[in-house]
Write a protein that holds these residues in place. Structure first.
Motif, short mmCIF file in Angstrom:
data_model
loop_
_atom_site.label_atom_id
_atom_site.label_comp_id
_atom_site.label_asym_id
_atom_site.label_seq_id
_atom_site.Cartn_x
_atom_site.Cartn_y
_atom_site.Cartn_z
N VAL A 126 2.75 -5.73 0.02
CA VAL A 126 2.40 -4.52 0.98
C VAL A 126 3.81 -3.72 1.01
O VAL A 126 3.65 -2.70 1.53
CB VAL A 126 2.20 -5.48 2.44
CG1 VAL A 126 2.61 -4.55 3.69
CG2 VAL A 126 1.09 -6.16 2.38
N VAL A 177 3.52 -0.73 -0.95
CA VAL A 177 2.54 0.25 -0.38
C VAL A 177 3.55 1.16 0.56
O VAL A 177 3.54 2.53 0.51
CB VAL A 177 1.41 -0.12 0.56
CG1 VAL A 177 0.65 0.92 1.02
CG2 VAL A 177 0.74 -0.88 -0.53
N LEU A 178 4.44 0.71 1.48
CA LEU A 178 5.15 1.25 2.16
C LEU A 178 6.28 2.24 1.59
O LEU A 178 6.83 2.99 2.13
CB LEU A 178 5.97 0.08 3.22
CG LEU A 178 5.00 -0.54 3.99
CD1 LEU A 178 5.76 -1.38 4.98
CD2 LEU A 178 4.40 0.12 5.19
N LEU A 225 1.51 -8.80 7.23
CA LEU A 225 2.05 -7.43 7.43
C LEU A 225 3.52 -7.33 7.93
O LEU A 225 4.23 -6.46 7.41
CB LEU A 225 1.13 -6.87 8.59
CG LEU A 225 1.22 -5.16 8.76
CD1 LEU A 225 1.04 -4.29 7.74
CD2 LEU A 225 0.15 -4.86 9.94
N VAL A 235 6.78 -5.57 6.01
CA VAL A 235 7.75 -4.72 6.78
C VAL A 235 9.15 -5.16 6.53
O VAL A 235 10.09 -4.39 6.28
CB VAL A 235 7.37 -4.56 8.29
CG1 VAL A 235 8.54 -3.70 9.01
CG2 VAL A 235 6.13 -3.69 8.51
N TRP A 262 10.11 -4.13 3.12
CA TRP A 262 10.58 -2.82 3.07
C TRP A 262 11.80 -2.54 3.49
O TRP A 262 12.71 -2.12 3.09
CB TRP A 262 9.41 -2.03 3.43
CG TRP A 262 10.04 -0.64 3.91
CD1 TRP A 262 9.73 0.41 2.70
CD2 TRP A 262 10.40 0.14 4.60
NE1 TRP A 262 10.34 1.76 3.06
CE2 TRP A 262 10.57 1.67 4.36
CE3 TRP A 262 10.66 -0.15 6.23
CZ2 TRP A 262 11.11 2.41 5.52
CZ3 TRP A 262 11.12 0.67 7.25
CH2 TRP A 262 11.27 1.90 6.54
N LYS A 284 15.65 -1.53 1.88
CA LYS A 284 16.16 -0.35 2.69
C LYS A 284 17.57 -0.76 2.63
O LYS A 284 18.74 0.09 2.74
CB LYS A 284 15.88 0.12 3.90
CG LYS A 284 14.66 0.91 3.75
CD LYS A 284 14.52 2.16 3.50
CE LYS A 284 15.13 3.05 4.34
NZ LYS A 284 15.26 4.60 3.59
#
Lengths: 165, 499
Positions: free
Chosen positions: B211, B214-215, B415, B419, B422, B426
């Motif tokens: 996931v 994808v982000l 999900l 997040v 991701w 970052k």
């Protein structure tokens, strides 16, 4: 230790989050029942992890401040590449879309919610590519239907049928 | 038991699963941006309804195929399909540009096969012996080995020990949720009954590795350009036995490096291909030619990265400790079928163990035949744009997370982990220590508490027992050396790409 300004800011931010996690974990550990067992109870390792977060958080913040005192700080590299769409907005939109997809699964069913999700996610990801809507629609419908029947009928995994069920 | 294990795989259904898994793995590995870890995680749900031998054979095929598939884009596009193929680009692409793509591909494929087979021999002979030793291990030893593994992973993933430790701490925190070991009383559930059994491993894995990608693709501002591969002639494939024999020493050295690095937790194919390339260059009679398109570089890179596959399975199967992300997902594959890898696996599930060994050998053979036979097809797959591929991948993620317990809560967890993955990228936090912290957390906590119960609260036996004491000393050394390197900037060097 030489760190760029961006890296220093990131270290401070990670350090602060680490300190926050330490406090949160320690506070939550106070409610854990230990049952007075021999050796250590169920709250011991969580408290130890809270101490780890505390030490690492302090090290990250301390390291960033120590690095900021050095005079020749390298500049942050500017992001390369064509500025088109994407960015945080596209990520936020994707997360909302995924959350909607998950929320709709039970009520609407796997097939319909997947078709809608895949179509909209392709639109978010395709950026400056030519928008070939018919191809996108086919790409949304065919895998959703194929995967549903493959997993339900062949691999014996139940998926929400929703309004089609 | 050995014969029974071999026979358990030699039936049409299992052979088809291994073949399909290997070919799918090659496709996943060849597409830059899709990883072997993601591929194995996505196909875990497919194994739910299968027998353990069938399910694990499929996963082993994906593992071998995915590790090898990266060579295609490394040679033809100069983009490594997986981090394991980074060094393959150094000489593979210059050869392809010179019109020797066929030769570069064939050398890479053959070396991948030979490297993989070398590590399987090591796995076959070393793992049962290590399991015999590991049967004697008690809580002190298990605590020390799990802590050492986590420390090594935290120290070597990414570019900072502190960041690795934050990620490992996050993994441990996630593992605390649910029933506490020994007392079996819920903790950190905040009144949510769904959390009583803890957070399931599979949604977390899928979220972190699929996931989040994808982000990442959504965030990227770069416009994806159509991939143009260098032309290649399949007739050029192949090389003489004499030419192959001249690389025997390079192959052996690289395979030993790959297998050794694969056994160590936290490293794996991403590191060993660079190390083996460096070693080949160092001991070469013509180091100046490296990077200009010579086969020596390909032999080193491709032998070592495939040799890491068998190596990574040694600690997984003998101690139940995964060495890297993909091994962690394979651990989940075992657990889905109610099997706990560890020293007892060889006694209680001997047929399955030898079935897996056989599946790995077959997967290596299928990998060679598949790459030679369907090269043009694999190259064509490279042109499928990511904006079409990734939403379909997300659909598979949902099936995988929902399929475990048929509840939306797990999909929500997936999900959330997506997040988190991701956000970690970052923040430049590596995800491997989080995953290992999540898996090793219960092992560390249970054995620490068991050890303290048997020593009546005394910490000293953890240090005085020989294996446990030495392992804890090694863990301390890892922390000390990594911290020292971080303080001395001239020696600071990252061994692993972040994440």
């Amino acid at each position: 230790m030489m760190l760029s300004k961006g890296a220093q800011r990131l270290d401070v931010l990670t350090g602060v989050i680490s300190l926050g996690l330490s406090a949160l974990l320690f506070w939550a550990s106070l409610d854990v029942k230990d049952f007075g067992s021999i050796g250590v109870g169920a709250s011991f390792v969580p408290k130890l992890t809270a101490v780890l977060f505390l030490l690492v958080g302090l090290a990250l913040i301390g390291g960033a401040f120590a690095a900021s005192k050095t005079s020749d700080v390298p500049a942050d590299a500017k992001p390369e590449g064509e500025q088109t769409t994407g960015g945080i907005g596209a990520v936020a939109l994707s997360v909302v879309l995924m959350a909607g997809y998950v929320a709709a699964l039970d009520a609407v069913g796997f097939m319909i919610s997947s078709v809608v999700y895949v179509f909209l996610q392709i639109l978010i990801l395709c950026k400056q590519h030519r928008r070939r809507y018919l191809m996108f629609a086919l790409t949304s419908v065919v895998p959703a239907v194929a995967l549903y029947y493959l997993f339900v009928d062949v691999f014996d995994i139940s998926l929400p049928a929703g309004v089609l069920g | 038991m050995l014969l029974e294990g071999i026979l358990s795989v030699l039936n049409l259904q299992t052979l088809l699963l291994i073949t399909g898994g290997t070919l799918l793995g090659i496709i996943i590995g060849s597409i830059p941006g899709l990883t072997v870890t993601m591929g194995v995680a996505l196909f875990l749900p497919v194994t739910f309804a299968m027998s353990p031998v069938d399910g694990l054979s499929l996963l082993m095929g994906l593992y071998i195929g995915g590790t090898s598939g990266g060579l295609i884009s490394a040679v033809l596009l100069k983009i490594p399909g997986t981090p394991s193929s980074v060094a393959t680009t150094f000489d593979g692409h210059p050869m392809a540009e010179r019109g020797e793509a066929g030769k570069a591909l064939s050398v890479s494929i053959i070396c991948s096969f030979l490297g993989g087979m070398f590590s399987l021999l090591v796995l076959f002979f070393v793992a049962p012996k290590l399991a015999e030793v590991a049967v004697q291990f008690g809580p002190y030893e298990y605590f020390a080995i799990a802590l050492f593994s986590l420390t090594l992973v935290a120290g070597l993933s990414g570019d900072s020990l502190a960041r690795g430790l934050v990620a490992a701490g996050l993994g441990l925190t996630v593992a605390f949720v649910g029933m506490a070991p020994i007392t079996a009383f819920p903790r950190f559930t905040f009144g949510w009954s769904e959390l009583d059994a803890g957070i399931s491993l599979l949604p977390a894995l899928i979220g972190l590795f699929a996931v989040s990608q994808v982000l990442e693709a959504a965030e990227s501002r770069k416009v994806e350009k159509p991939m143009k591969t260098v032309g290649f002639n399949l007739r050029q494939m192949g090389f003489s036995i004499r030419a192959g024999a001249s690389h025997a020493l390079n192959w052996l050295r690289s395979s030993v490096i790959g297998t050794g690095i694969g056994i160590l937790p936290g490293l794996g194919g991403a590191v060993c291909n660079i190390l083996a390339y460096g070693a080949a260059k160092k001991y070469s009679k013509h180091p100046e030619k490296f990077g200009t398109g010579i086969t020596d570089g390909l032999v080193a890179s491709e032998s070592s990265n495939n040799a890491s596959t068998g190596g990574a399975l040694v600690p997984l199967m003998t101690l139940g400790i995964p060495g890297d992300n993909t091994a962690a997902i394979l651990l989940a594959g075992f657990m889905i079928h109610g099997i706990t890898p560890g020293p007892m696996l060889f006694e209680t599930q001997g047929v399955l163990v030898y079935g897996i060994f056989t599946a790995l050998v077959i997967a290596n053979v299928v990998m060679v035949l598949g790459l030679f036979g369907f090269m043009r097809g694999f190259v064509r797959v490279l042109s499928v744009p990511k904006h079409i591929l990734l939403p379909v991948v997300m659909m598979l993620c949902v099936i995988g997370a929902y399929g475990i317990n048929n509840r939306l809560f797990d999909v929500g967890c997936m999900l959330a982990f997506g997040v988190l993955g991701w956000l970690m990228k970052k923040a430049n936090l590596p995800t491997t220590p989080l995953l290992l912290g999540f898996i090793l957390g219960p092992i560390i906590e249970t054995n620490l508490r068991r050890g303290l119960m048997s020593s009546r609260g005394d910490f000293l036996p953890f240090l005085t027992e020989p294996i446990s004491g030495l392992t804890l000393l090694a863990a301390f050394a890892v922390v000390a050396v990594t911290a020292y390197r971080a303080i001395r900037p001239s020696q600071k060097a990252s061994l692993l790409p972040s994440g």
